[in-house]
Design a protein around this motif. Structure first.
Motif, mmCIF file in Angstrom:
data_model
loop_
_atom_site.group_PDB
_atom_site.id
_atom_site.type_symbol
_atom_site.label_atom_id
_atom_site.label_comp_id
_atom_site.label_asym_id
_atom_site.label_seq_id
_atom_site.Cartn_x
_atom_site.Cartn_y
_atom_site.Cartn_z
ATOM 1 N N ALA A 1 4.417 -4.640 2.212
ATOM 2 C CA ALA A 1 3.633 -3.398 2.998
ATOM 3 C C ALA A 1 2.333 -3.479 2.298
ATOM 4 O O ALA A 1 1.222 -3.345 3.072
ATOM 5 N N MET A 2 1.976 -3.870 1.085
ATOM 6 C CA MET A 2 0.672 -3.625 0.538
ATOM 7 C C MET A 2 -0.251 -4.916 0.992
ATOM 8 O O MET A 2 -1.244 -4.806 0.819
ATOM 9 N N GLN A 3 0.480 -5.869 1.482
ATOM 10 C CA GLN A 3 -0.266 -7.042 1.858
ATOM 11 C C GLN A 3 -1.076 -6.702 3.181
ATOM 12 O O GLN A 3 -1.814 -7.546 3.390
ATOM 13 N N ASN A 4 -0.669 -5.722 3.838
ATOM 14 C CA ASN A 4 -1.466 -5.311 5.016
ATOM 15 C C ASN A 4 -2.514 -4.490 4.701
ATOM 16 O O ASN A 4 -3.009 -3.938 5.872
ATOM 17 N N VAL A 5 -3.023 -3.827 3.621
ATOM 18 C CA VAL A 5 -3.865 -3.094 3.400
ATOM 19 C C VAL A 5 -5.463 -3.858 3.471
ATOM 20 O O VAL A 5 -5.142 -4.968 2.995
ATOM 21 N N ASP A 6 -6.138 -3.552 4.069
ATOM 22 C CA ASP A 6 -7.492 -4.193 4.146
ATOM 23 C C ASP A 6 -8.173 -4.681 2.644
ATOM 24 O O ASP A 6 -8.422 -3.641 1.979
ATOM 25 N N ILE A 18 -0.451 4.920 1.131
ATOM 26 C CA ILE A 18 -0.586 3.905 2.203
ATOM 27 C C ILE A 18 1.006 3.846 2.802
ATOM 28 O O ILE A 18 1.152 3.727 3.750
ATOM 29 N N LEU A 19 2.124 3.979 1.918
ATOM 30 C CA LEU A 19 3.375 3.918 2.149
ATOM 31 C C LEU A 19 3.513 4.902 3.261
ATOM 32 O O LEU A 19 4.572 4.869 4.275
#
Length: 84
Positions: A1-6, A18-19
């Motif tokens: 999921a964290m790889q989708n953070v800008d 974020i989660l």
């Protein structure tokens, strides 16, 4: 999921926040429309981090999904999923 953070955030974000946003987003796109939260509930979930979020329903257990979308005067059939 964290790889989708800008990347522009350069790590300056709260991972739990974020989660939580991803979880709320997934609640909003559940296949069964009656399982989706009302917008007032979404706002409350976003504003109050201490609210416990409902569980996300798993997707339908089919390999292929076909949906007929009616667009006057024609009907479009779409197919999605994985296959051979």
């Amino acid at each position: 999921a964290m790889q989708n953070v800008d990347e522009i955030l350069e790590g300056a974000f709260d991972k739990n926040e974020i989660l939580r946003c991803i979880h709320i987003g997934l609640l909003c796109v559940q296949e069964d429309a009656s399982s989706r939260p009302k917008m007032s509930a979404v706002v409350a979930m976003l504003e109050n981090g201490s609210l416990i979020l409902p569980a996300i329903s798993p997707p339908a257990p089919s390999i292929w999904k076909t949906r007929n979308i009616s667009l006057a005067p024609q009907t479009i059939s779409t197919t999605s999923g994985t296959g051979p």
